[in-house]
Design a protein around this motif. Structure first.
Motif, PDB file in Angstrom:
ATOM      1  N   PHE A 114      -6.059 -28.294  -6.176  1.00 51.10           N
ATOM      2  CA  PHE A 114      -4.838 -29.038  -5.857  1.00 51.10           C
ATOM      3  C   PHE A 114      -5.062 -29.737  -4.532  1.00 51.10           C
ATOM      4  N   LEU A 115      -5.081 -31.048  -4.552  1.00 47.93           N
ATOM      5  CA  LEU A 115      -5.176 -31.854  -3.334  1.00 47.93           C
ATOM      6  C   LEU A 115      -3.910 -32.699  -3.263  1.00 47.93           C
ATOM      7  N   GLY A 116      -3.074 -32.411  -2.300  1.00 49.83           N
ATOM      8  CA  GLY A 116      -1.828 -33.132  -2.175  1.00 49.83           C
ATOM      9  C   GLY A 116      -1.371 -33.174  -0.735  1.00 49.83           C
ATOM     10  N   LYS A 117      -0.106 -33.537  -0.547  1.00 49.22           N
ATOM     11  CA  LYS A 117       0.426 -33.686   0.801  1.00 49.22           C
ATOM     12  C   LYS A 117       1.941 -33.542   0.734  1.00 49.22           C
ATOM     13  N   VAL A 118       2.539 -33.123   1.821  1.00 51.33           N
ATOM     14  CA  VAL A 118       3.993 -33.089   1.946  1.00 51.33           C
ATOM     15  C   VAL A 118       4.383 -34.112   3.000  1.00 51.33           C
ATOM     16  N   GLU A 119       5.172 -35.091   2.597  1.00 53.90           N
ATOM     17  CA  GLU A 119       5.546 -36.144   3.545  1.00 53.90           C
ATOM     18  C   GLU A 119       7.051 -36.360   3.640  1.00 53.90           C
ATOM     19  N   ASN A 120       7.846 -35.597   2.871  1.00 50.68           N
ATOM     20  CA  ASN A 120       9.299 -35.696   2.981  1.00 50.68           C
ATOM     21  C   ASN A 120       9.925 -34.360   2.583  1.00 50.68           C
ATOM     22  N   GLY A 121      11.225 -34.231   2.835  1.00 50.19           N
ATOM     23  CA  GLY A 121      11.907 -32.976   2.606  1.00 50.19           C
ATOM     24  C   GLY A 121      11.953 -32.547   1.153  1.00 50.19           C
ATOM     25  N   VAL A 122      12.036 -33.512   0.236  1.00 54.36           N
ATOM     26  CA  VAL A 122      12.073 -33.185  -1.191  1.00 54.36           C
ATOM     27  C   VAL A 122      10.748 -32.561  -1.614  1.00 54.36           C
ATOM     28  N   GLN A 123       9.651 -33.175  -1.199  1.00 50.86           N
ATOM     29  CA  GLN A 123       8.346 -32.600  -1.506  1.00 50.86           C
ATOM     30  C   GLN A 123       8.193 -31.224  -0.877  1.00 50.86           C
ATOM     31  N   TYR A 124       8.663 -31.070   0.346  1.00 45.48           N
ATOM     32  CA  TYR A 124       8.537 -29.777   1.034  1.00 45.48           C
ATOM     33  C   TYR A 124       9.232 -28.678   0.230  1.00 45.48           C
ATOM     34  N   LYS A 125      10.434 -28.960  -0.224  1.00 51.77           N
ATOM     35  CA  LYS A 125      11.178 -27.973  -1.010  1.00 51.77           C
ATOM     36  C   LYS A 125      10.466 -27.667  -2.327  1.00 51.77           C
ATOM     37  N   ASN A 126       9.974 -28.719  -2.997  1.00 51.89           N
ATOM     38  CA  ASN A 126       9.352 -28.541  -4.304  1.00 51.89           C
ATOM     39  C   ASN A 126       7.992 -27.848  -4.235  1.00 51.89           C
ATOM     40  N   MET A 141      -3.034 -29.107   1.280  1.00 49.34           N
ATOM     41  CA  MET A 141      -1.689 -29.674   1.260  1.00 49.34           C
ATOM     42  C   MET A 141      -1.139 -29.763   2.682  1.00 49.34           C
ATOM     43  N   PRO A 142      -1.665 -30.673   3.480  1.00 51.17           N
ATOM     44  CA  PRO A 142      -1.147 -30.818   4.845  1.00 51.17           C
ATOM     45  C   PRO A 142       0.296 -31.308   4.830  1.00 51.17           C
ATOM     46  N   ILE A 143       1.057 -30.896   5.832  1.00 53.21           N
ATOM     47  CA  ILE A 143       2.453 -31.328   5.972  1.00 53.21           C
ATOM     48  C   ILE A 143       2.495 -32.421   7.035  1.00 53.21           C
ATOM     49  N   ARG A 144       2.801 -33.634   6.591  1.00 53.14           N
ATOM     50  CA  ARG A 144       2.840 -34.806   7.477  1.00 53.14           C
ATOM     51  C   ARG A 144       4.125 -35.575   7.205  1.00 53.14           C
ATOM     52  N   PRO A 152      -5.931 -36.782   3.688  1.00 50.58           N
ATOM     53  CA  PRO A 152      -7.143 -36.143   4.213  1.00 50.58           C
ATOM     54  C   PRO A 152      -8.429 -36.703   3.617  1.00 50.58           C
ATOM     55  N   TYR A 153      -8.340 -37.232   2.386  1.00 48.62           N
ATOM     56  CA  TYR A 153      -9.527 -37.747   1.699  1.00 48.62           C
ATOM     57  C   TYR A 153      -9.263 -39.170   1.224  1.00 48.62           C
ATOM     58  N   SER A 154     -10.322 -39.954   1.177  1.00 50.92           N
ATOM     59  CA  SER A 154     -10.196 -41.283   0.586  1.00 50.92           C
ATOM     60  C   SER A 154      -9.947 -41.126  -0.911  1.00 50.92           C
ATOM     61  N   GLN A 155      -9.480 -42.196  -1.563  1.00 55.14           N
ATOM     62  CA  GLN A 155      -9.246 -42.118  -2.995  1.00 55.14           C
ATOM     63  C   GLN A 155     -10.532 -41.845  -3.760  1.00 55.14           C
ATOM     64  N   SER A 156     -11.624 -42.418  -3.287  1.00 55.58           N
ATOM     65  CA  SER A 156     -12.923 -42.180  -3.924  1.00 55.58           C
ATOM     66  C   SER A 156     -13.335 -40.716  -3.798  1.00 55.58           C
ATOM     67  N   GLU A 157     -13.167 -40.143  -2.610  1.00 50.69           N
ATOM     68  CA  GLU A 157     -13.493 -38.732  -2.399  1.00 50.69           C
ATOM     69  C   GLU A 157     -12.600 -37.835  -3.256  1.00 50.69           C
ATOM     70  N   TYR A 158     -11.323 -38.164  -3.266  1.00 53.12           N
ATOM     71  CA  TYR A 158     -10.365 -37.383  -4.047  1.00 53.12           C
ATOM     72  C   TYR A 158     -10.740 -37.364  -5.530  1.00 53.12           C
ATOM     73  N   LEU A 159     -11.034 -38.531  -6.104  1.00 51.29           N
ATOM     74  CA  LEU A 159     -11.373 -38.598  -7.523  1.00 51.29           C
ATOM     75  C   LEU A 159     -12.677 -37.866  -7.826  1.00 51.29           C
ATOM     76  N   GLU A 160     -13.599 -37.863  -6.886  1.00 47.07           N
ATOM     77  CA  GLU A 160     -14.847 -37.140  -7.102  1.00 47.07           C
ATOM     78  C   GLU A 160     -14.584 -35.632  -7.133  1.00 47.07           C
ATOM     79  N   PHE A 161     -13.745 -35.141  -6.236  1.00 52.04           N
ATOM     80  CA  PHE A 161     -13.391 -33.719  -6.248  1.00 52.04           C
ATOM     81  C   PHE A 161     -12.692 -33.351  -7.563  1.00 52.04           C
TER      82      PHE A 161
END
Length: 264
Positions: A114-126, A141-144, A152-161
């Motif tokens: 799971f590679l994701g991020k929290v950037e708003n309150g709705v995501q934080y809750k979910n 899942m960094p909270i920003r 944290p990763y480029s789209q290319s890096e993310y898709l490779e993972f």
């Protein structure tokens, strides 16, 4: 088919649904008309006719147009609309990744991801109501808060993972669907669907055929312990076929056209 493309919202980066429609235009699948619509929406035939609703939710900005006759909804489903498709964050890059080749079971070094991020309150809750970090092999899942432009990763890096993973966790974000699910399907990663993730598409995805349903973090180790290779290959293949039919550049257009023809 004529598609009228409205303005982008301030948060939109020209990727996701807009990039997918750019691909339709490049492939000469339809006529795309830009800078003729002042609203934030995408229309088929004429503005006000058939709405292609691209946003995660229709209950917040930009909301819904004042007038629409028919509607196809990608994210949050509307009671008066029709189920549509969805898309990866960078459809062109994703499809090129598919064309370059899909890794086999034995070539995949990551069991769960799971590679994701929290950037708003709705995501934080979910995404923080349960701790998934201890049961997912590669979890980030960094909270920003307020940052919708850096990862944290480029789209290319993310898709490779992702392409190097067997199973992928799905958590709801700002809306009930994420680009992540489509990226999993495309790259043959079997999705682990949790509560709150919408599985409503025009072409239904089926539990135990296209995805596994997970209620709690502890379920993952139990479910995946000694998971048969043959069963994973069956589900991975079904995921990839579903992507080709519904979310690849040509498949997404054909599915959209079929839905529109069925509701006219």
């Amino acid at each position: 088919m004529k598609i009228f493309v409205g303005r982008q919202t301030p948060e939109h980066k020209g990727d996701t649904s807009r990039e997918l429609i750019d691909l339709w235009k490049e492939l000469s699948l339809c006529e795309v008309i830009e800078k003729k619509v002042e609203d934030y929406f995408i229309w088929v035939d004429e503005p006000g006719e058939i709405l292609l609703y691209e946003y995660d939710r229709w209950d917040v900005f930009p909301g819904l147009p004042s007038t629409w006759k028919k509607g196809l909804f990608g994210g949050q489903q509307h009671p008066n609309g029709n189920s549509w498709i969805y898309w990866g964050r960078r459809p062109k890059m994703l499809h090129q990744k598919v064309i370059n080749g899909i890794k086999s079971y034995n070539e995949r070094e990551i069991e769960t991801i799971f590679l994701g991020k929290v950037e708003n309150g709705v995501q934080y809750k979910n995404r923080t109501s349960k701790d998934w970090s201890e049961v997912i092999d590669f979890f980030s899942m960094p909270i920003r808060m307020g940052d919708s432009f850096t990862w944290p990763y480029s789209q290319s890096e993310y898709l490779e993972f992702v392409s190097n993973s067997k199973f992928g966790l799905c958590l709801p974000g700002y809306g009930p669907k994420c680009n992540r699910e489509i990226e999993y399907f495309a790259l043959g990663v079997v999705p682990l669907i949790t509560e709150g993730v919408c599985t409503n598409y025009s072409d239904p995805i089926i539990e135990n055929k296209h995805f596994l349903r997970i209620k709690n973090p502890e379920d993952i180790k139990i479910m995946l312990n000694n998971f048969p290779k043959e069963r994973w290959e069956y589900m991975s293949y079904n995921c990839r076929q579903w992507y080709e039919r519904n979310c690849s550049p040509i498949g997404s257009f054909q599915t959209t056209k079929r839905i529109i023809e069925s509701i006219k």
